[in-house]
Design an enzyme around this catalytic site. Structure first.
Site, PDB file in Angstrom:
ATOM      1  N   ARG A  44      69.835   6.955 -53.741  1.00 28.35           N
ATOM      2  CA  ARG A  44      69.774   8.498 -53.867  1.00 28.35           C
ATOM      3  C   ARG A  44      70.367   9.044 -52.673  1.00 28.35           C
ATOM      4  NH1 ARG A  44      65.958   7.896 -58.810  1.00 28.35           N
ATOM      5  NH2 ARG A  44      65.038   6.063 -58.345  1.00 28.35           N
ATOM      6  N   ASP A 179      68.983 -14.066 -65.114  1.00 32.49           N
ATOM      7  CA  ASP A 179      67.525 -14.863 -65.125  1.00 32.49           C
ATOM      8  C   ASP A 179      67.310 -15.895 -63.753  1.00 32.49           C
ATOM      9  OD1 ASP A 179      65.469 -16.421 -65.060  1.00 32.49           O
ATOM     10  OD2 ASP A 179      65.576 -15.566 -67.304  1.00 32.49           O
ATOM     11  N   HIS A 180      66.294 -15.180 -62.864  1.00 33.79           N
ATOM     12  CA  HIS A 180      66.636 -16.132 -61.395  1.00 33.79           C
ATOM     13  C   HIS A 180      65.748 -17.584 -61.344  1.00 33.79           C
ATOM     14  CE1 HIS A 180      62.330 -14.965 -61.283  1.00 33.79           C
ATOM     15  NE2 HIS A 180      62.016 -15.944 -60.560  1.00 33.79           N
ATOM     16  N   LYS A 184      67.038 -21.629 -59.926  1.00 35.41           N
ATOM     17  CA  LYS A 184      66.515 -22.353 -59.256  1.00 35.41           C
ATOM     18  C   LYS A 184      66.896 -23.942 -58.770  1.00 35.41           C
ATOM     19  CE  LYS A 184      61.873 -20.023 -59.864  1.00 35.41           C
ATOM     20  NZ  LYS A 184      61.721 -19.321 -58.571  1.00 35.41           N
ATOM     21  N   HIS A 242      62.565 -16.358 -68.983  1.00 29.84           N
ATOM     22  CA  HIS A 242      62.742 -17.692 -68.104  1.00 29.84           C
ATOM     23  C   HIS A 242      61.752 -18.647 -68.530  1.00 29.84           C
ATOM     24  CE1 HIS A 242      62.690 -14.358 -65.005  1.00 29.84           C
ATOM     25  NE2 HIS A 242      61.466 -14.552 -64.243  1.00 29.84           N
TER      26      HIS A 242
HETATM   27  C1  BG6 Z   1      59.116 -12.372 -62.816  1.00 33.11           C
HETATM   28  C2  BG6 Z   1      58.497 -11.445 -63.059  1.00 33.11           C
HETATM   29  O1  BG6 Z   1      60.587 -12.183 -63.290  1.00 33.11           O
HETATM   30  O2  BG6 Z   1      58.973 -13.523 -61.891  1.00 33.11           O
HETATM   31  C3  BG6 Z   1      56.906 -11.473 -62.504  1.00 33.11           C
HETATM   32  O3  BG6 Z   1      58.744 -10.030 -63.365  1.00 33.11           O
HETATM   33  C4  BG6 Z   1      56.692 -12.976 -62.134  1.00 33.11           C
HETATM   34  O4  BG6 Z   1      56.033 -10.905 -63.001  1.00 33.11           O
HETATM   35  C5  BG6 Z   1      58.079 -13.600 -61.251  1.00 33.11           C
HETATM   36  O5  BG6 Z   1      55.486 -12.913 -60.822  1.00 33.11           O
HETATM   37  C6  BG6 Z   1      57.625 -15.346 -61.378  1.00 33.11           C
HETATM   38  O6  BG6 Z   1      58.803 -15.903 -60.719  1.00 33.11           O
HETATM   39  P1  BG6 Z   1      58.667 -16.990 -59.391  1.00 33.11           P
HETATM   40  O7  BG6 Z   1      60.449 -16.883 -58.666  1.00 33.11           O
HETATM   41  O8  BG6 Z   1      57.709 -16.595 -58.617  1.00 33.11           O
HETATM   42  O9  BG6 Z   1      58.524 -18.071 -60.435  1.00 33.11           O
END
Ligand code: BG6
Length: 484
Positions: A44, A179-180, A184, A242
């Site tokens: 921005r 979805d991270h 993993k 997750h």
């Molecule tokens: C995120 C959440 O998606 O995942 C957080 O918003 C959480 O609240 C985090 O702390 C946990 O991720 P990880 O990779 O540390 O297990």
């Protein structure tokens, strides 16, 4: 891999600095980026591309997995980046962006393959997607793709609405929902573990498995995020996305190594087989908790209600434990337990698979066999088996066989995911069917919390959560494994 343009909305944000630039940089070093590509970062506040590149260099120095020690490589990477100002609501800004994208495409002589990464607050998802369409940015002669992050909706209805909006601009096959947890390495390994190890494949069902426990415990509290978290709670923040994704990955049964489509179908099957929670079952199967004051590593920490920004009397859940049943051929009668919480004793994301004990109850002292998949912070796998101890009257005792992945050279989740999106592989992304079915599963729980018909248990910070969560497993004759 096709040459392309990577357009990053929210290019000056925290996620971009901590995760996205470091991921792109490490992919670049690993030669996992296309031969020619351009990155266009949007923010921005006005700044020159040269200044912006220096800011990216700083982020890389702080957050890159690999040390930034080769000036020529760094410079070559920075030269791919341009910065431009964009107000997400201003249609003209998208026209300017389009001119910049096109001029870079011509300069580099690359096709109109465009990746749009929305690293922005969720209220901008649909605005940006629609503006991409209306400005013609999305009308390319090559491919276009959209990457978005959670949260995908706030409940079932809003998720459906968002999806309808996005699908006006992008086809489902063009949407990559990050979805991270799916990035993993150990979560990505689940499919392979089961499908390419005959030993495990033979055991991977209700014939031999007594229960499955998925834990994601965190030591951090709500931190500075009360504004978001208090409206979200552990159920939306961790379970809907997750943990249900991990559940799908561990329980889908692939005949062999699956492609994206097969994985999507199998995950959908799991979600369709999840036994829906009836209103009257929720309190029996879902444990809701909130941390109270306690001790973390010997130091006192405040309870959730005393954290900055948390409204007085908030009933928000910082802990959830729940029991689920997958009513299909492979898993009927096997309870799956999911648990997540903030301010717990240790940071650990893991899956414990407890095997059936055929001699249970027949005066044996056997511990059950366990297969443990450690996802975070350690990556590894171990098995617990039984053996005799020759030093102790040949008494039976459990032993553990360990495998640990050496962390340093393992790509991070964002590297895996961006690499896959760039090459058009959607295996490890959350597809709409799964997202919708996850919200469908979770919605009655949200309603019950809203009505306050489920007890809210306090647990001291630094503990393993409320006792009721132990009770949940004890009812079935089990316990949470590996709690310290
Ligand atoms: C995120 C959440 O998606 O995942 C957080 O918003 C959480 O609240 C985090 O702390 C946990 O991720 P990880 O990779 O540390 O297990």
């Amino acid at each position: 891999m096709d040459n392309m343009t990577f357009v990053l909305f929210g290019g000056t944000g925290d996620l971009a600095k901590r995760k996205i630039y470091p991921a792109l940089y490490n992919l670049f070093i690993d030669k996992k980026m296309p031969e020619a590509f351009s990155i266009i970062a949007l923010g921005r506040r006005e700044q020159s591309s040269a200044d912006f590149q220096q800011n990216v260099a700083k982020s890389l120095q702080t957050f890159s997995r690999r040390t930034v020690n080769d000036p020529a490589t760094l410079e070559a990477f920075l030269q791919t980046i341009r910065f431009t100002v964009l107000d997400a609501n201003q249609v003209e800004d998208y026209h300017k962006l389009r001119s910049l994208v096109e001029s870079r495409e011509q300069e580099l002589n690359i096709p109109q393959n465009r990746m749009f990464y929305l690293s922005v607050a969720p209220e901008f998802f649909d605005v940006i997607a629609l503006n991409i369409k209306d400005s013609g940015l999305g009308s390319t002669s090559g491919w276009k793709r959209l990457i978005i992050e959670k949260p995908f909706g706030h409940d079932l209805q809003s998720a459906r609405h968002l999806n309808e909006q996005l699908s006006k601009a992008f086809d489902e096959s063009e949407v990559y929902r990050i979805d991270h947890y799916l990035g993993k390495p150990m979560v990505q390994n689940l499919e392979i573990l089961e499908s390419s190890n005959p030993i495990l494949k033979a055991l991977w069902s209700n014939h031999h498995i007594a229960n499955v426990q998925i834990t994601a415990s965190e030591t951090v509290g709500v931190e500075e995020r009360a504004g978001y978290y208090d409206n979200s709670g552990a159920i939306r923040d961790m379970v809907q996305n997750h943990l249900l994704q991990v559940l799908m990955m561990v329980s889908m049964r692939l005949p062999g190594r699956g492609d994206a489509n097969e994985v999507r179908m199998k995950k959908k099957n799991v979600m369709q087989s999840l036994r829906p929670l009836q209103k009257e079952d929720i309190a029996k199967n879902v444990i809701r908790g909130q941390y109270a004051a306690g001790q973390m590593q010997g130091k006192p920490v405040p309870g959730y209600l005393d954290e900055p920004g948390v409204p007085a009397g908030s009933k928000n859940d910082t802990f959830i434990a729940t029991r689920l049943w997958i009513d299909n051929y492979f898993w009927s009668d096997v309870p799956f337990y999911i648990r997540t919480g903030k301010r717990m004793k240790e940071k650990s994301t893991r899956i414990v698979i407890e095997f059936k004990e055929p001699l249970k109850g027949q005066n044996t002292t056997n511990d059950p066999n366990l297969l443990v998949i450690e996802i975070n912070p350690n990556e590894g796998i171990f098995m617990q088996l039984n053996k005799k101890n020759p030093r102790n009257d040949s008494k039976l005792e459990p032993m553990r066989i360990h495998f640990h992945e050496n962390g340093k050279d393992v790509p991070e989740a964002y590297e895996n995911l961006i690499f896959d999106a760039v090459r058009g592989d959607s295996t490890f992304f959350a597809h709409w069917d799964e997202v919708e079915l996850s919200w469908q599963y979770v919605q009655p729980i949200l309603d019950a919390f809203e009505e306050d018909s489920v007890p809210l248990h306090q647990y001291p910070a630094g503990s393993n959560g409320p006792e009721a969560s132990d009770q949940l497993l004890a009812e079935d004759g089990f316990k949470w494994w590996l709690d310290t």
